[in-house]
Design a protein around this motif. Sequence first.
Motif, PDB file in Angstrom:
ATOM      1  N   ARG A   4       0.841  -1.200   0.000  1.00  0.00           N
ATOM      2  CA  ARG A   4       0.000   0.000   0.000  1.00  0.00           C
ATOM      3  C   ARG A   4       0.879   1.254   0.000  1.00  0.00           C
ATOM      4  O   ARG A   4       0.574   2.250  -0.658  1.00  0.00           O
ATOM      5  CB  ARG A   4      -0.920  -0.011   1.215  1.00  0.00           C
ATOM      6  N   HIS A 135      -0.503  -7.327  -5.999  1.00  0.00           N
ATOM      7  CA  HIS A 135      -0.568  -5.927  -5.576  1.00  0.00           C
ATOM      8  C   HIS A 135      -0.256  -4.992  -6.755  1.00  0.00           C
ATOM      9  O   HIS A 135      -0.871  -3.932  -6.894  1.00  0.00           O
ATOM     10  CB  HIS A 135       0.409  -5.695  -4.422  1.00  0.00           C
ATOM     11  N   ARG A 137      -0.901  -5.727  -9.857  1.00  0.00           N
ATOM     12  CA  ARG A 137      -2.146  -5.808 -10.636  1.00  0.00           C
ATOM     13  C   ARG A 137      -3.166  -4.795 -10.134  1.00  0.00           C
ATOM     14  O   ARG A 137      -3.781  -4.061 -10.936  1.00  0.00           O
ATOM     15  CB  ARG A 137      -2.722  -7.225 -10.507  1.00  0.00           C
ATOM     16  N   ASP A 138      -3.348  -4.731  -8.834  1.00  0.00           N
ATOM     17  CA  ASP A 138      -4.332  -3.820  -8.264  1.00  0.00           C
ATOM     18  C   ASP A 138      -3.943  -2.362  -8.505  1.00  0.00           C
ATOM     19  O   ASP A 138      -4.799  -1.519  -8.799  1.00  0.00           O
ATOM     20  CB  ASP A 138      -4.492  -4.082  -6.766  1.00  0.00           C
ATOM     21  N   ASN A 141      -4.768  -1.572 -12.083  1.00  0.00           N
ATOM     22  CA  ASN A 141      -6.218  -1.454 -12.268  1.00  0.00           C
ATOM     23  C   ASN A 141      -6.776  -0.160 -11.683  1.00  0.00           C
ATOM     24  O   ASN A 141      -7.769   0.383 -12.177  1.00  0.00           O
ATOM     25  CB  ASN A 141      -6.925  -2.647 -11.625  1.00  0.00           C
ATOM     26  N   GLN A 142      -6.120   0.347 -10.643  1.00  0.00           N
ATOM     27  CA  GLN A 142      -6.557   1.593 -10.017  1.00  0.00           C
ATOM     28  C   GLN A 142      -5.992   2.829 -10.710  1.00  0.00           C
ATOM     29  O   GLN A 142      -6.290   3.960 -10.310  1.00  0.00           O
ATOM     30  CB  GLN A 142      -6.139   1.594  -8.546  1.00  0.00           C
ATOM     31  N   GLY A 205      -5.975 -13.781  -3.216  1.00  0.00           N
ATOM     32  CA  GLY A 205      -6.399 -12.938  -4.324  1.00  0.00           C
ATOM     33  C   GLY A 205      -5.807 -13.299  -5.662  1.00  0.00           C
ATOM     34  O   GLY A 205      -5.715 -12.444  -6.567  1.00  0.00           O
ATOM     35  N   ASP A 207      -5.547 -15.014  -9.477  1.00  0.00           N
ATOM     36  CA  ASP A 207      -6.472 -15.108 -10.616  1.00  0.00           C
ATOM     37  C   ASP A 207      -6.341 -16.433 -11.348  1.00  0.00           C
ATOM     38  O   ASP A 207      -7.209 -16.794 -12.149  1.00  0.00           O
ATOM     39  CB  ASP A 207      -6.178 -13.999 -11.637  1.00  0.00           C
TER      40      ASP A 207
END
Length: 430
Positions: A4, A135, A137-138, A141-142, A205, A207
């Motif tokens: 984060r 992480h 990936r997220d 995507n954000q 999490g 895929d």
Amino acid sequence: MRHRLLAAAVLSTLAMPAFAEDSALHCGKLFDSRSGKLLGAHTVVVRNGKVAEVLAGRVEAVANATAIDLSDRTCMAGWTDLHVHLGSQSSPASYSEGFRLDDVDFAFRSVGYAEKTLMAGFTSVRDLGGEVTPHLRDAINQGLVKGPRIWAAGKGIATTGGHGDPSNGLNDRLAHLIGPPGPTEGVINSVDDARQAVRQRYKDGSDVIKITATGGVLSYAKSGDAPQFTIDEVKVIVETAKDYGYKVAAHAHGEEGMYRAVAGGVTSIEHGSYMSDRVMALMKQKGTWYVPTLYAGRFVADKAKIDGYFPEIVRPKAARIGAQIQDTAGKAYRSGVKIAFGTDQGVGPHGDNAREFQYMVEAGIPAAYALQAATIHAASVLGVDDQGVVEAGKRADIIAMPGDPLADIGNVMKVDFVMKDGTVYRTPTR
């Protein structure tokens, strides 16, 4: 927490794409990944991140769309690399870095690797092993960082002592400190362990599920091809993965472990170095895909010639197994095994992924088929139908390059236009 913090740190430092508006792409040529044919001039209309229309010829003044002149270039669907490791990149220091660096160090590196991959024309990837990648990936995507769309496996599933056992190569003191790894760490020894390991990947999490069905080239272990799962263990992994909508990719070099993985129902075989006629016949019967990763084979075979690049326990495997993959890929193609595109980048340098096309052609695979392997075939392996082709209603993942890649496959190294979901990330500098 570290990841984060990473996302927050990069948010203010990376410049994002200049525009994501409706566009009309005037393509000089258009590769049709369904037929494998190169078509003449077309205008591709993009609205709201999707392909709205594909019009023959150059259609001027498309209403409410910004014109993008690619009339001297070949356009096609963005490529997918089905086997990458965005959290790392091979070097002589790779084995010691695992002891010296933290996850956040690898995460920062992955940001640059992801951008290089996207800019090379790869709008999607399947990352088959790396705890930082979900992480990453997220964050992509954000909209925090630039990179391809990622299907992340997270930690691969191995057996004790197998390729992917994180305790391989540790001395007794370190091994005692961390304890024997189990399903939570991706190491199994029974069908019950297998179920738990898949469920843990769901909790983490992931895929997609990745298993190491045989030994590996770069792991700190003697065998690169010994089988490492029973058929029952593979079947339980596949069945449990299906419960969560996951497909299973199997790293495999040796013949017996490869056969067990195919018999157990995996979606794809990765590497496939010693694939036999028996394995090929079963793959064709069950519809199993083959992802050859020729780049990795060539890379490790070359580096094995350099003193000190690999540990001595790894060096003979790299010299022997790596050189085998290209011959296997040509034989598999001639046999009728379905082939999709993957490089194992992270072994080789990120951003150089397209060189795999050249190696595929050298192996006797036609250029058109190689391009299909990275577009429509890759979409089939992922189990999606909204990418891999330039058609109305599909994702606006479109790349372009000067020259004709069917006439000269070397043109794949010249990609200079990249659009993902209708957003332009790279434009030609004329």
